[in-house]
Design an enzyme around this catalytic site. Structure first.
Site, mmCIF file in Angstrom:
data_model
loop_
_atom_site.group_PDB
_atom_site.id
_atom_site.type_symbol
_atom_site.label_atom_id
_atom_site.label_comp_id
_atom_site.label_asym_id
_atom_site.label_seq_id
_atom_site.Cartn_x
_atom_site.Cartn_y
_atom_site.Cartn_z
ATOM 1 N N GLY A 232 0.823 -1.201 0.000
ATOM 2 C CA GLY A 232 0.000 0.000 0.000
ATOM 3 C C GLY A 232 0.854 1.246 0.000
ATOM 4 N N PRO A 233 0.246 2.412 -0.206
ATOM 5 C CG PRO A 233 -1.232 3.936 -1.124
ATOM 6 C CD PRO A 233 -1.181 2.601 -0.465
ATOM 7 N N PRO A 234 2.621 4.873 1.151
ATOM 8 C CG PRO A 234 4.578 5.992 0.560
ATOM 9 C CD PRO A 234 3.278 5.518 0.001
ATOM 10 N N GLY A 235 2.383 5.539 4.650
ATOM 11 C CA GLY A 235 1.574 6.170 5.691
ATOM 12 C C GLY A 235 0.210 5.576 5.902
ATOM 13 C CE LYS B 167 3.350 -0.149 3.437
ATOM 14 N NZ LYS B 167 2.820 1.220 3.308
ATOM 15 C CG ASP C 28 -4.635 25.998 -12.529
ATOM 16 O OD1 ASP C 28 -4.717 25.345 -11.472
ATOM 17 O OD2 ASP C 28 -4.811 27.225 -12.594
ATOM 18 C CG HIS D 124 -5.738 32.439 -11.998
ATOM 19 N ND1 HIS D 124 -5.108 32.117 -13.180
ATOM 20 C CD2 HIS D 124 -5.814 31.267 -11.299
ATOM 21 C CE1 HIS D 124 -4.808 30.831 -13.191
ATOM 22 N NE2 HIS D 124 -5.222 30.290 -12.048
ATOM 23 C CD GLU D 125 -6.631 31.240 -7.271
ATOM 24 O OE1 GLU D 125 -7.441 30.288 -7.162
ATOM 25 O OE2 GLU D 125 -5.459 31.076 -7.641
ATOM 26 C CG HIS E 164 -9.510 28.252 -10.703
ATOM 27 N ND1 HIS E 164 -9.406 27.361 -11.739
ATOM 28 C CD2 HIS E 164 -8.263 28.782 -10.535
ATOM 29 C CE1 HIS E 164 -8.164 27.340 -12.188
ATOM 30 N NE2 HIS E 164 -7.451 28.207 -11.480
#
Length: 643
Positions: free
Chosen positions: A231-234, A237, A529, A454-455, A458
């Site tokens: 599985g992914p880190p963190g 496991k 983006d 710009h924001e 979005h």
């Protein structure tokens, strides 16, 4: 009576004494050297005063001068400091040396002085180096002693056993595994592991098999040889392995894959043999190898032909110990890795790792359980909503959630709060995802206005499109590397349609579209983006088969073998088609974003001005400008109530 504790051997004082001896020898040699330096002018002055008994020309370069002890008057030295140093005279008054350039020139000058002053000074020539035992010791003895001390120190270091006992070079092949048994107080249990119900169920079954094997063997079942956590880190496991150590009432050996790796040939295989020998003595038991990809990488991928790869020898020994002749013992190997794609196929087959347990990033309900575990020791306000926190952290691993909880406590303490509130958790998430706020960063007014539009672009598109991610807040305060950012709460889907992916691309391109509409130009602020947009379009065309022109074809390689090849899995003609379709998708969504923003240009300007005034706006501010969202938005309603 007090129990006497046996002190460990401390060799520091021995090294200190040896060091002092070396320093003393160095100063003794430099102080009581046989010869002191003079120049040629001083030599011929001494020669003219009949003070030199003889000279020896060594190797045609160095002249050793021996003074006449009977004729050498001290008052000459004291009255003639210009040709001989008084300190040197008092240290060694009989022997001096100097270097010559041309031997023939020096010899002619020396003969002229002898003839002029009627001298009987002797001259000898020696071309061989004279060595005595003392001289050899002074020149080379210190070097050999230092070399011996260095090797003794090195062997003591690398020969020390993992448990701290021993100090011989022969212990280098011993295993470094740490043993846990019923006498060790391990407090972590399965109750402390939240959100991994499927993985816990399979691991618990292994523990129960070791506790009560008759429950399974009476039906003909066999104990599994091993289980691999991937599985992914963190994602938990190693935490799951710690819980196994806390729950199991059998010996538990814990070590890392890198513990087998050593610079000496054969050490890795030797440590594997020693580990399994100890495990067989303690059986039934469990061996946990963390980051097994350090030794389990696929063989023959990057090794040079004819070379002796120590890592492959270690892996071969591990394969033999796990499933070879004479391995019918109750020893279970538990391993963890986040690089299962590079592991050797022989290691993954049944008989070695019978079970492959996937430990993925937690889903919504699992994140709730993880938050409950980490919030136990925090002083929380009554208004903190765990459901909201779990929805606010999609894609977060268990380690990320633990970090969020810790950061929220630090932020609350920094603001002198007595309890942690929801705003502290939001600030912690922003801090982890986006970076630290930089309110003191100097931004020009025209740049700040461009960032605001710009924001706002979005935010506008995400509000008006059906499948765009619900907006949480928009800010133009610089954070990390970004000058502004919009925070969304993506819907957690198991499947994604082309319409949903296109809406997401359109929302990402809305920032640059707003810049072009308002300022008639674009800037470099859309780099992040564009990167996301390009990857999204590439995945639609080349991976998920969502393009009509390419068809139901995927060039994705789930085995991870593409990293070892230098050729694309398609022709140049297909590559050109892929590039054209990617460009077409992006261009269509860019024009779509421009059309929507032009139709709502006044509202876009109002939103940008609101941003310039407040710097941070939330969903309620968008609702005042655009009205109710035209599509059902359960997540948005929950967010509005909480924020």
């Amino acid at each position: 009576m007090k129990k006497k504790v046996k002190k460990k051997n401390n060799f520091f004082w021995i090294y200190a004494v040896i060091f002092v001896i070396f320093i003393g020898i160095f100063f003794f040699k430099s102080t009581f050297s046989n010869y002191r330096k003079i120049d040629q002018d001083t030599f011929f002055n001494l020669l003219s005063k009949r003070l030199i008994k003889k000279i020896i020309v060594q190797h045609r370069e160095i002249v050793h001068v021996y003074l006449n002890k009977e004729l050498f008057p001290k008052n000459i030295i004291k009255s003639n400091h210009n040709f001989l140093d008084d300190n040197k005279f008092r240290v060694n008054p009989l022997k001096y040396e100097f270097e010559i350039g041309d031997l023939q020139f020096f010899q002619k000058k020396f003969e002229k002085y002898k003839e002029k002053y009627n001298l009987n000074t002797l001259i000898e020539f020696k071309n061989q180096q004279e060595y005595t035992i003392t001289k050899f010791f002074f020149d080379y003895g210190i070097f050999f002693i230092l070399l011996i001390i260095f090797w003794i120190f090195l062997f003591r270091r690398i020969g020390t056993h993992a448990s701290g006992a021993g100090g011989q070079i022969f212990n280098i092949g011993k295993s470094k595994a740490r043993l846990f048994d019923e006498n060790d107080n391990i407090k972590i249990t399965f109750k402390d592991v939240a959100g991994l119900e499927g993985a816990k169920e399979e691991v618990q079954e292994i523990v129960e098999f070791l506790r009560d094997p008759n429950k399974y063997t009476k039906l003909g079942g066999k104990i599994p040889k091993g289980a691999l956590l991937i599985g992914p880190p963190g994602t938990g496991k190693t935490l799951l392995a710690k819980a196994v150590a806390g729950e199991a009432k059998v010996p538990f050996f814990s070590l890392s894959g890198s513990d087998f790796v050593e610079m000496f040939v054969g050490v890795g295989a030797s440590r594997v043999r020693d580990l399994f020998e100890k495990a067989k003595e303690k059986s039934p038991c469990i061996i946990f190898i963390d980051e097994i990809d350090a030794i389990g990488r696929a063989r023959g991928k990057s090794s040079i032909a004819g070379s002796n790869d120590e890592r492959e020898n270690t892996l071969n020994q591990l394969l033999t110990e796990m499933d070879g002749f004479g391995t019918n013992t109750n020893v279970i190997v538990l391993a963890a890795t986040n690089r299962s794609d590079i592991l050797d196929k022989a290691l993954l087959r049944p008989g070695r790792f019978d079970r492959t347990i996937s430990v993925d990033s937690p889903e919504l309900n699992e994140r709730k359980e993880i938050f409950r575990v980490h919030l136990k020791n925090l002083v929380l306000s009554n208004k903190v909503d765990i459901d909201f926190l779990a929805r606010q952290t999609p894609g977060f691993s268990g380690a990320d959630i633990a970090n969020v909880c810790n950061e929220s406590a630090l932020i609350a303490a920094r603001k002198n709060r007595e309890k942690i509130v929801s705003k502290d958790f939001l600030d912690a998430i922003d801090r982890i995802v986006g970076g630290l706020e930089k309110k003191n960063k100097i931004i020009k007014p025209n740049e700040k206005k461009r960032i605001a539009y710009h924001e706002a672009g979005h935010a506008t598109i995400s509000w008006l499109l059906e499948h765009a991610s619900p907006l949480v807040k928009v800010t133009i305060v610089p954070r990390g590397k970004s000058l502004g950012s919009a925070w969304y709460l993506p819907e957690e889907r198991q499947l994604t349609t082309p319409e949903q992916m296109k809406d997401e691309i359109c929302a990402l391109l809305a920032g640059r579209s707003a810049e072009e509409i308002i300022f008639r130009s674009v800037s470099t602020g859309a780099l992040n983006d564009l990167e996301k947009v390009t990857k999204q379009a590439q995945s639609m065309v080349a991976i998920f088969g969502l393009n009509e022109r390419i068809g139901n074809i995927s060039y994705y390689d789930s085995t991870g073998q593409n990293e070892f090849t230098f050729s694309k899995p398609y022709s140049e003609k297909t590559a050109q088609i892929i590039d054209e379709e990617i460009s077409k998708i992006i261009s269509e969504q860019y024009q779509r974003a421009k059309v929507i923003l032009k139709n709502n240009e006044k509202k876009l300007a109002m939103l940008a001005n609101e941003l310039l005034e407040k710097e941070v706006i939330f969903r309620d501010d968008l609702k005042k400008i655009f009205g109710e969202r035209p599509y059902p938005d359960e997540i948005g309603d929950m967010l509005r109530k909480t924020v």
